[in-house]
Design a protein around this motif. Structure first.
Motif, PDB file in Angstrom:
ATOM      1  N   TYR A 130     -88.108  -1.838  25.080  1.00  0.00           N
ATOM      2  CA  TYR A 130     -89.526  -1.889  24.700  1.00  0.00           C
ATOM      3  C   TYR A 130     -89.691  -1.800  23.180  1.00  0.00           C
ATOM      4  O   TYR A 130     -90.422  -2.587  22.569  1.00  0.00           O
ATOM      5  CB  TYR A 130     -90.301  -0.760  25.381  1.00  0.00           C
ATOM      6  N   VAL A 131     -89.013  -0.843  22.558  1.00  0.00           N
ATOM      7  CA  VAL A 131     -89.127  -0.649  21.109  1.00  0.00           C
ATOM      8  C   VAL A 131     -88.657  -1.894  20.364  1.00  0.00           C
ATOM      9  O   VAL A 131     -89.289  -2.339  19.400  1.00  0.00           O
ATOM     10  CB  VAL A 131     -88.329   0.594  20.666  1.00  0.00           C
ATOM     11  N   TRP A 132     -87.549  -2.467  20.801  1.00  0.00           N
ATOM     12  CA  TRP A 132     -87.001  -3.642  20.126  1.00  0.00           C
ATOM     13  C   TRP A 132     -87.967  -4.821  20.179  1.00  0.00           C
ATOM     14  O   TRP A 132     -88.095  -5.586  19.235  1.00  0.00           O
ATOM     15  CB  TRP A 132     -85.658  -4.022  20.736  1.00  0.00           C
ATOM     16  N   SER A 161     -77.937   3.678  20.890  1.00  0.00           N
ATOM     17  CA  SER A 161     -78.620   2.386  21.010  1.00  0.00           C
ATOM     18  C   SER A 161     -80.026   2.451  20.435  1.00  0.00           C
ATOM     19  O   SER A 161     -80.484   1.514  19.766  1.00  0.00           O
ATOM     20  CB  SER A 161     -78.676   1.957  22.473  1.00  0.00           C
ATOM     21  N   LEU A 162     -80.729   3.559  20.684  1.00  0.00           N
ATOM     22  CA  LEU A 162     -82.081   3.717  20.150  1.00  0.00           C
ATOM     23  C   LEU A 162     -82.055   3.778  18.621  1.00  0.00           C
ATOM     24  O   LEU A 162     -82.856   3.110  17.948  1.00  0.00           O
ATOM     25  CB  LEU A 162     -82.727   4.972  20.729  1.00  0.00           C
ATOM     26  N   LEU A 163     -81.137   4.547  18.073  1.00  0.00           N
ATOM     27  CA  LEU A 163     -81.038   4.646  16.611  1.00  0.00           C
ATOM     28  C   LEU A 163     -80.603   3.317  16.005  1.00  0.00           C
ATOM     29  O   LEU A 163     -81.089   2.922  14.941  1.00  0.00           O
ATOM     30  CB  LEU A 163     -80.066   5.766  16.231  1.00  0.00           C
ATOM     31  N   TYR A 167     -82.617   1.006  13.330  1.00  0.00           N
ATOM     32  CA  TYR A 167     -81.907   0.584  12.119  1.00  0.00           C
ATOM     33  C   TYR A 167     -82.074  -0.913  11.876  1.00  0.00           C
ATOM     34  O   TYR A 167     -82.283  -1.368  10.748  1.00  0.00           O
ATOM     35  CB  TYR A 167     -80.429   0.939  12.283  1.00  0.00           C
ATOM     36  N   ASN A 168     -82.018  -1.694  12.948  1.00  0.00           N
ATOM     37  CA  ASN A 168     -82.046  -3.152  12.817  1.00  0.00           C
ATOM     38  C   ASN A 168     -83.431  -3.771  12.938  1.00  0.00           C
ATOM     39  O   ASN A 168     -83.631  -4.926  12.555  1.00  0.00           O
ATOM     40  CB  ASN A 168     -81.123  -3.781  13.872  1.00  0.00           C
ATOM     41  N   VAL A 195     -89.428   8.101  11.536  1.00  0.00           N
ATOM     42  CA  VAL A 195     -89.844   8.148  12.939  1.00  0.00           C
ATOM     43  C   VAL A 195     -89.580   9.555  13.458  1.00  0.00           C
ATOM     44  O   VAL A 195     -88.492  10.112  13.269  1.00  0.00           O
ATOM     45  CB  VAL A 195     -89.066   7.127  13.783  1.00  0.00           C
ATOM     46  N   LEU A 196     -90.576  10.156  14.086  1.00  0.00           N
ATOM     47  CA  LEU A 196     -90.422  11.469  14.700  1.00  0.00           C
ATOM     48  C   LEU A 196     -89.881  11.268  16.108  1.00  0.00           C
ATOM     49  O   LEU A 196     -90.565  10.713  16.973  1.00  0.00           O
ATOM     50  CB  LEU A 196     -91.767  12.196  14.720  1.00  0.00           C
ATOM     51  N   LEU A 197     -88.651  11.690  16.316  1.00  0.00           N
ATOM     52  CA  LEU A 197     -87.932  11.411  17.558  1.00  0.00           C
ATOM     53  C   LEU A 197     -87.472  12.729  18.177  1.00  0.00           C
ATOM     54  O   LEU A 197     -86.573  13.392  17.658  1.00  0.00           O
ATOM     55  CB  LEU A 197     -86.736  10.501  17.255  1.00  0.00           C
TER      56      LEU A 197
END
Length: 254
Positions: A130-132, A161-163, A167-168, A195-197
């Motif tokens: 979703y984020v990508w 993968s999330l980080l 990054y990309n 980003v607050l994660l």
């Protein structure tokens, strides 16, 4: 440090759930309010169990369509300032279903809260997808107190993968430019918003080692792991690819 992309969202098919199930739709409206960053949808503390997810997603689609019109017609994408599903005991499968539908509908969310559910690797993988695919930046993601398991030394895990996605992704980190007396003539001050994660109280083993490997692979000059979520000014901000604040990351379930 490449990231493997995903396909385009599925075609949008309009549906008026308000007419199909008016009682469920009216109940949904009681959990929608206006906030500082736009509309907020909050169904926390047992208001959206697994058996309610289908109604939630259908009501959300119908409300967005009625409130803002189809994006293809209005020219404006659907946005939410906040989407809150905390403390509902939602299964991994239910959270996958939520993230997949948000991606299909191309809903841009500013703050996403799914704490205290039963989300694991599948739901975080769907969240990364979703984020990508979201063309606007998310400022806050909260996934604390779930069932996300990452073994120590794992080479391919959902957190990495999330980080790597952040990054990309071209929208991150969010940077604002301004001319200030301290920046000097002809120079702009660059302020970076991390980003607050929140990923604490899961089952992530050796989180310190995981972050160390992320920095080693991405480059220490390109990654900023911040202790506070406030925007910051840093040397070499132009070259930053990843800026995150991870409060409570070192506090995991035993």
């Amino acid at each position: 440090w490449g990231y493997f992309g995903y396909g385009a969202p599925a075609a949008y098919v309009p549906r008026d759930y308000a007419a199909e199930k008016p009682q469920a739709y009216q109940a949904f409206l009681g959990h929608v309010k206006s906030g500082k960053d736009g509309a907020e949808v909050s169904l926390s503390d047992g208001m959206c169990r697994d058996q309610h997810v289908g109604d939630l997603l259908s009501c959300l689609e119908s409300w967005l369509n009625r409130e803002f019109g189809p994006p293809a017609t209005s020219g404006c994408p659907w946005r939410l300032g906040q989407f809150d599903l905390r403390r509902n005991q939602l299964s991994d499968e239910s959270l996958v279903r939520v993230f997949e539908r948000l991606k299909q509908l191309d809903v841009r969310i500013r703050r996403l809260f799914v704490d205290s559910n039963a989300g694991g690797q599948a739901s975080v993988t769907a969240m990364v997808d979703y984020v990508w695919n979201c063309p606007e930046a998310i400022s806050e993601i909260s996934f604390t107190d779930n069932e996300l398991k990452v073994d120590a030394g794992a080479e391919d895990d959902p957190v990495s993968s999330l980080l790597r996605c952040l990054y990309n992704h071209p929208c991150y980190p969010v940077k604002t430019y301004s001319n200030t007396p301290s920046s000097g003539e002809g120079k702009q001050e660059i302020k970076v918003s991390p980003v607050l994660l929140r990923l604490g109280h899961n089952l992530i083993a050796d989180g310190e080692g995981l972050l160390r490997r992320i920095v080693e692979r991405g480059g220490s000059s390109r990654i900023a792991l911040r202790e506070a979520p406030e925007p910051f000014v840093a040397e070499g901000a132009e070259d930053l690819y990843l800026a995150v604040c991870l409060p409570g990351f070192g506090q995991q379930k035993s």
